[in-house]
Design a protein around this motif. Structure first.
Motif, PDB file in Angstrom:
ATOM      1  N   ARG A  61       3.204   7.296  14.611  1.00 23.05           N
ATOM      2  CA  ARG A  61       2.073   7.978  14.400  1.00 23.05           C
ATOM      3  C   ARG A  61       0.953   7.066  13.437  1.00 23.05           C
ATOM      4  N   GLU A  62       0.616   5.839  13.294  1.00 22.95           N
ATOM      5  CA  GLU A  62      -0.646   4.635  13.699  1.00 22.95           C
ATOM      6  C   GLU A  62      -0.801   4.811  11.988  1.00 22.95           C
ATOM      7  N   ALA A  63      -0.820   5.946  11.431  1.00 24.78           N
ATOM      8  CA  ALA A  63      -1.639   5.333   9.998  1.00 24.78           C
ATOM      9  C   ALA A  63      -1.000   6.559   8.984  1.00 24.78           C
ATOM     10  N   LEU A  64      -0.971   6.666   8.437  1.00 24.49           N
ATOM     11  CA  LEU A  64      -0.844   7.250   7.097  1.00 24.49           C
ATOM     12  C   LEU A  64      -1.395   7.216   6.038  1.00 24.49           C
ATOM     13  N   GLY A  65      -1.487   8.931   5.488  1.00 16.93           N
ATOM     14  CA  GLY A  65      -2.581   9.266   4.568  1.00 16.93           C
ATOM     15  C   GLY A  65      -1.867   8.912   3.327  1.00 16.93           C
ATOM     16  N   ALA A  66      -2.837   9.197   2.099  1.00 10.70           N
ATOM     17  CA  ALA A  66      -1.831   9.044   0.783  1.00 10.70           C
ATOM     18  C   ALA A  66      -0.737   9.519   0.416  1.00 10.70           C
ATOM     19  N   GLY A 121      -9.678   5.487   2.794  1.00  9.98           N
ATOM     20  CA  GLY A 121      -9.313   5.828   4.384  1.00  9.98           C
ATOM     21  C   GLY A 121      -7.509   5.711   4.236  1.00  9.98           C
ATOM     22  N   SER A 122      -6.722   5.701   5.604  1.00  9.12           N
ATOM     23  CA  SER A 122      -5.831   5.627   6.002  1.00  9.12           C
ATOM     24  C   SER A 122      -5.584   4.027   5.864  1.00  9.12           C
ATOM     25  N   CYS A 123      -3.987   4.155   6.400  1.00  7.50           N
ATOM     26  CA  CYS A 123      -2.425   2.157   6.218  1.00  7.50           C
ATOM     27  C   CYS A 123      -2.445   3.000   7.679  1.00  7.50           C
ATOM     28  N   ILE A 166       0.392  -1.297  -0.593  1.00  3.76           N
ATOM     29  CA  ILE A 166       0.305  -0.282   0.222  1.00  3.76           C
ATOM     30  C   ILE A 166       0.787   1.253   0.378  1.00  3.76           C
ATOM     31  N   LEU A 167       1.830   1.268   1.063  1.00  6.02           N
ATOM     32  CA  LEU A 167       2.844   2.639   0.912  1.00  6.02           C
ATOM     33  C   LEU A 167       3.726   2.891  -0.827  1.00  6.02           C
ATOM     34  N   LYS A 168       3.920   1.839  -0.959  1.00  9.34           N
ATOM     35  CA  LYS A 168       4.404   1.894  -2.599  1.00  9.34           C
ATOM     36  C   LYS A 168       3.335   2.734  -3.362  1.00  9.34           C
ATOM     37  N   TYR A 169       2.119   2.018  -3.166  1.00  6.74           N
ATOM     38  CA  TYR A 169       1.013   2.874  -3.686  1.00  6.74           C
ATOM     39  C   TYR A 169       0.364   4.337  -4.092  1.00  6.74           C
ATOM     40  N   PHE A 170       0.613   4.190  -2.685  1.00  3.67           N
ATOM     41  CA  PHE A 170       0.637   5.570  -2.288  1.00  3.67           C
ATOM     42  C   PHE A 170       1.265   6.745  -2.951  1.00  3.67           C
ATOM     43  N   GLU A 171       2.563   6.125  -3.372  1.00  7.45           N
ATOM     44  CA  GLU A 171       3.677   6.877  -2.923  1.00  7.45           C
ATOM     45  C   GLU A 171       3.753   7.315  -4.899  1.00  7.45           C
ATOM     46  N   GLU A 172       3.163   5.879  -5.059  1.00  2.91           N
ATOM     47  CA  GLU A 172       3.325   6.015  -7.021  1.00  2.91           C
ATOM     48  C   GLU A 172       2.217   6.331  -8.136  1.00  2.91           C
ATOM     49  N   THR A 173       1.117   6.590  -7.156  1.00  3.32           N
ATOM     50  CA  THR A 173      -0.053   6.828  -7.900  1.00  3.32           C
ATOM     51  C   THR A 173      -0.957   7.209  -6.985  1.00  3.32           C
ATOM     52  N   GLY A 174      -0.893   7.982  -5.387  1.00  7.78           N
ATOM     53  CA  GLY A 174      -1.561   8.934  -4.799  1.00  7.78           C
ATOM     54  C   GLY A 174      -2.357   8.164  -4.423  1.00  7.78           C
TER      55      GLY A 174
END
Length: 261
Positions: A234-239, A226-228, A212-220
């Motif tokens: 930090r608990e959770a990161l957004g896109a 929701g969050s990851c 998911i984190l790479k998906y956020f980084e590369e696609t937004g």
């Protein structure tokens, strides 16, 4: 933000993991890094944070070992270090599945699907062969409750070692489809995808490259709601890979130690 956070893993034979533990811990302590590094005979799984130069120095030193030369950690920034201490441990598995026939350090991995390809497939509603695509969340139920892909399959497992049993119970749900397994950073879905490939599902099986984190980084983050959840303070990161400002917390928050990805 002054603190660099990295996460990475690699399945690679490490028969010397006990000696390697001492070396990596000494180096991280000298650089005043905090986080978790897990080692096993099957590989390495790490989450570290500290000043950018110190984190990069630790990674560059690790890459001097040929087994880690291609390590490419995912990076994000925060205002404070999200770990209380440094923990470097040797464990039986870097991600516990309790399924000894699944050894990514000794087996070919399932095909890795780039984030952009998954986003395109979800846009068009099928893969490039016209086959229906299902996204399979391999994370624990409380993590899924923070956020997941629209329409993702969620078997409400409470720990990753339950995944093989869940596959057997829901196998027909996957038959004839293109299955894309995913998790936070890739480590769980790498084991999961190998297991799925062994089930004769009459369709291709992929793992989402970098999770998911790479998906956020590369696609937004299109098609993700929701969050990851991340296994640190930090608990959770957004896109945007920043701490989420609005978090839909599960009713029961059984947060684990930072040992999964």
């Amino acid at each position: 933000m002054p603190v660099l956070n990295i996460s990475s893993y690699k399945f690679v034979p490490l028969p010397d993991c006990a000696a390697l533990r001492d070396q990596l811990q000494e180096r991280a302590l000298a650089l005043n890094l905090k986080g978790t590094v897990l080692l096993a005979e099957e590989g390495i799984n790490l989450f570290l944070a500290g000043p950018g130069e110190a984190v990069h120095a630790w990674v560059n030193a690790l890459r001097q070992d040929a087994r880690f030369a291609d390590l490419a950690p995912k990076e994000s920034w925060s205002a404070a270090v999200p770990f209380k201490k440094l923990l470097v441990k040797v464990k039986p598995e870097i991600i516990r599945m309790n399924h000894p026939t699944i050894r990514p350090d000794q087996q070919a991995r399932a095909p890795a699907l780039p984030a952009a390809t998954l986003a395109r497939w979800l846009d068009q509603g099928h893969d490039d062969e016209g086959r229906p695509v299902v996204t399979l969340d391999t994370r624990n139920a409380f993590e899924v409750d923070y956020g997941t892909f629209e329409g993702a399959i969620d078997w409400r497992i409470s720990k990753f070692s339950e995944f093989p049993e869940a596959v057997q119970a829901h196998r027909e749900e996957l038959m004839g489809k293109t299955v894309v397994s995913f998790c936070t950073g890739g480590i769980r879905c790498e084991k999961a995808a190998i297991y799925l490939q062994q089930q004769d599902l009459d369709g291709p099986v992929y793992q989402l490259e970098g999770g998911i984190l790479k998906y956020f980084e590369e696609t937004g983050g299109p098609h993700y709601q929701g969050s990851c959840f991340v296994f640190d303070q930090r608990e959770a990161l957004g896109a945007a890979l920043e701490p989420a400002t609005e978090i839909q917390r599960p009713a029961s928050e059984a947060h684990r130690a930072p040992a999964s990805s």
